[in-house]
Scaffold this motif. Structure first.
Motif, short mmCIF file in Angstrom:
data_model
loop_
_atom_site.label_atom_id
_atom_site.label_comp_id
_atom_site.label_asym_id
_atom_site.label_seq_id
_atom_site.Cartn_x
_atom_site.Cartn_y
_atom_site.Cartn_z
N SER A 81 0.80 -1.22 0.00
CA SER A 81 0.00 0.00 0.00
C SER A 81 0.84 1.27 0.00
O SER A 81 0.49 2.26 -0.65
CB SER A 81 -0.93 0.02 1.22
OG SER A 81 -1.82 -1.07 1.21
N TYR A 82 1.95 1.25 0.77
CA TYR A 82 2.69 2.50 0.99
C TYR A 82 4.16 2.44 0.56
O TYR A 82 4.83 3.47 0.58
CB TYR A 82 2.62 2.88 2.47
CG TYR A 82 1.22 3.10 2.96
CD1 TYR A 82 0.49 4.23 2.57
CD2 TYR A 82 0.60 2.18 3.80
CE1 TYR A 82 -0.81 4.43 3.02
CE2 TYR A 82 -0.70 2.38 4.25
CZ TYR A 82 -1.40 3.50 3.86
OH TYR A 82 -2.68 3.69 4.29
N GLY A 83 4.66 1.26 0.25
CA GLY A 83 6.03 1.18 -0.23
C GLY A 83 7.08 1.11 0.84
O GLY A 83 8.25 1.38 0.58
N PHE A 84 6.70 0.75 2.08
CA PHE A 84 7.70 0.58 3.13
C PHE A 84 7.25 -0.52 4.09
O PHE A 84 6.07 -0.89 4.12
CB PHE A 84 7.94 1.89 3.90
CG PHE A 84 6.79 2.32 4.77
CD1 PHE A 84 6.72 1.93 6.10
CD2 PHE A 84 5.78 3.12 4.27
CE1 PHE A 84 5.66 2.32 6.91
CE2 PHE A 84 4.71 3.53 5.07
CZ PHE A 84 4.66 3.12 6.39
N VAL A 85 8.20 -1.04 4.85
CA VAL A 85 7.91 -2.04 5.87
C VAL A 85 7.91 -1.33 7.22
O VAL A 85 8.88 -0.65 7.56
CB VAL A 85 8.96 -3.16 5.87
CG1 VAL A 85 8.70 -4.15 7.00
CG2 VAL A 85 8.95 -3.88 4.52
N PRO A 86 6.82 -1.43 8.00
CA PRO A 86 6.76 -0.70 9.27
C PRO A 86 7.85 -1.14 10.23
O PRO A 86 8.27 -2.29 10.23
CB PRO A 86 5.37 -1.05 9.81
CG PRO A 86 5.01 -2.33 9.15
CD PRO A 86 5.64 -2.27 7.79
N TYR A 87 8.30 -0.22 11.04
CA TYR A 87 9.36 -0.50 12.00
C TYR A 87 9.08 0.21 13.30
O TYR A 87 8.24 1.10 13.39
CB TYR A 87 10.72 -0.07 11.45
CG TYR A 87 10.86 1.43 11.28
CD1 TYR A 87 11.41 2.21 12.29
CD2 TYR A 87 10.42 2.06 10.13
CE1 TYR A 87 11.51 3.59 12.15
CE2 TYR A 87 10.52 3.43 9.98
CZ TYR A 87 11.07 4.19 11.00
OH TYR A 87 11.17 5.54 10.86
N ALA A 164 18.45 -14.28 3.54
CA ALA A 164 18.01 -14.83 2.26
C ALA A 164 18.12 -13.83 1.12
O ALA A 164 18.24 -14.21 -0.04
CB ALA A 164 16.56 -15.31 2.37
N ILE A 165 18.08 -12.55 1.45
CA ILE A 165 18.16 -11.52 0.42
C ILE A 165 19.54 -10.88 0.45
O ILE A 165 19.96 -10.31 1.45
CB ILE A 165 17.10 -10.43 0.63
CG1 ILE A 165 15.71 -11.01 0.38
CG2 ILE A 165 17.33 -9.25 -0.29
CD1 ILE A 165 15.44 -11.38 -1.06
N LEU A 166 20.27 -10.99 -0.63
CA LEU A 166 21.58 -10.36 -0.77
C LEU A 166 21.52 -9.37 -1.92
O LEU A 166 21.00 -9.68 -2.99
CB LEU A 166 22.66 -11.41 -1.04
CG LEU A 166 22.86 -12.47 0.06
CD1 LEU A 166 23.89 -13.50 -0.41
CD2 LEU A 166 23.31 -11.83 1.36
N ARG A 177 16.41 -3.81 -0.70
CA ARG A 177 16.35 -3.46 0.72
C ARG A 177 14.95 -3.68 1.28
O ARG A 177 14.78 -4.20 2.38
CB ARG A 177 16.77 -2.00 0.91
CG ARG A 177 16.66 -1.51 2.35
CD ARG A 177 17.11 -0.07 2.48
NE ARG A 177 16.42 0.80 1.56
CZ ARG A 177 15.18 1.25 1.76
NH1 ARG A 177 14.50 0.89 2.84
NH2 ARG A 177 14.62 2.06 0.88
N LEU A 178 13.92 -3.29 0.51
CA LEU A 178 12.55 -3.49 0.96
C LEU A 178 12.23 -4.98 1.08
O LEU A 178 11.56 -5.41 2.03
CB LEU A 178 11.57 -2.82 -0.01
CG LEU A 178 11.54 -1.29 0.04
CD1 LEU A 178 10.69 -0.75 -1.11
CD2 LEU A 178 11.00 -0.80 1.38
N LEU A 182 11.16 -6.90 4.51
CA LEU A 182 9.95 -7.71 4.64
C LEU A 182 10.28 -9.11 5.14
O LEU A 182 9.58 -9.65 6.01
CB LEU A 182 9.22 -7.78 3.30
CG LEU A 182 7.90 -8.55 3.30
CD1 LEU A 182 6.91 -7.92 4.28
CD2 LEU A 182 7.30 -8.59 1.90
N ARG A 183 11.35 -9.69 4.62
CA ARG A 183 11.75 -11.01 5.09
C ARG A 183 12.17 -10.97 6.56
O ARG A 183 11.90 -11.91 7.31
CB ARG A 183 12.88 -11.56 4.22
CG ARG A 183 12.40 -12.04 2.86
CD ARG A 183 13.54 -12.58 2.02
NE ARG A 183 13.06 -13.07 0.74
CZ ARG A 183 12.77 -14.34 0.49
NH1 ARG A 183 12.90 -15.24 1.44
NH2 ARG A 183 12.34 -14.71 -0.70
N GLU A 184 12.82 -9.89 6.96
CA GLU A 184 13.20 -9.76 8.37
C GLU A 184 11.97 -9.64 9.25
O GLU A 184 11.91 -10.22 10.34
CB GLU A 184 14.11 -8.55 8.55
CG GLU A 184 14.48 -8.23 10.00
CD GLU A 184 15.29 -9.32 10.67
OE1 GLU A 184 15.40 -9.29 11.91
OE2 GLU A 184 15.80 -10.23 9.97
#
Length: 204
Positions: A81-87, A164-166, A177-178, A182-184
């Motif tokens: 929806s917004y293009g970021f992962v909440p933190y 898993a993401i490099l 990075r996104l 998300l995986r984290e």
């Protein structure tokens, strides 16, 4: 600018009894306010204006933040929806009770959150352990062996997500990075669920 949802109290200003309805509006400047899980401001619509008010005293140079609401959970929905992962402002990334992720167990997908395990996953564990035959008997009582089976599956999935993401040279670094964020977020949800189940098993 990005559109946002707002509740219109009535479609007819002359009819105060009309039910509210949802509408999408463009609000320049307002849509630049960032999201926070612990916002220091809130917003609502007053006539033709979108009003932002402080929820508490705001320090000088402190960023004004609002909550984007339910569309920020689970994390994948916020990214979509917004293009970021909440933190979390405290530790960078935190686990929230209303977050969720999918886990693949024996080629079957199950949705979990940090505090709940679906009944289907419990029955899957029982079937794999020979404690249950679908359609032939009543579901068995949950026991520690079934719990350990689920914990092991969650921990295995979390380990597979770690690193898993490099980011490779030439990759879209922002996108990578996104995806990593998300995986984290998913990994932390799995670890929280496994940890909570471990604590429950210790009390059995």
């Amino acid at each position: 600018t990005r559109s946002c949802r707002a509740v219109q109290s009535s479609s007819n200003d002359d009819n105060d009894d009309a039910p509210p309805y949802m509408m999408r509006v463009l609000v320049p400047i307002f849509d630049m306010i960032n999201h926070s899980r612990n916002p220091n401001a809130e917003f609502h619509r007053e006539g033709d204006f979108m009003v932002v008010r402080a929820k508490r005293d705001i320090e000088a140079n402190e960023e004004v933040c609002i909550s984007y609401g339910g569309s920020t959970v689970p994390s994948w929905r916020c990214l979509f929806s917004y293009g970021f992962v909440p933190y979390s402002e405290e530790d960078g990334r935190a686990v929230y009770e209303d977050d969720a992720t999918e886990v693949l167990v024996d080629n079957t997908r199950f949705e979990i959150n940090p505090t709940e395990i679906p009944f289907e996953l419990v029955m899957h564990a029982a079937e794999k352990l020979g404690k249950f035959t679908p359609g032939r008997e009543e579901p068995p009582e949950f026991d520690s062996e079934m719990g350990r089976y689920i914990v092991d599956a969650l921990m295995k999935a979390a380990e597979e997500l770690e690193g898993a993401i490099l980011v490779q040279e030439g990759d879209n670094e922002a996108g990578a990075r996104l995806a990593k964020d998300l995986r984290e977020s998913d990994r932390r949800t799995l670890l929280a669920c496994a940890g909570g189940l471990r604590e429950y098993l210790e009390e059995l």
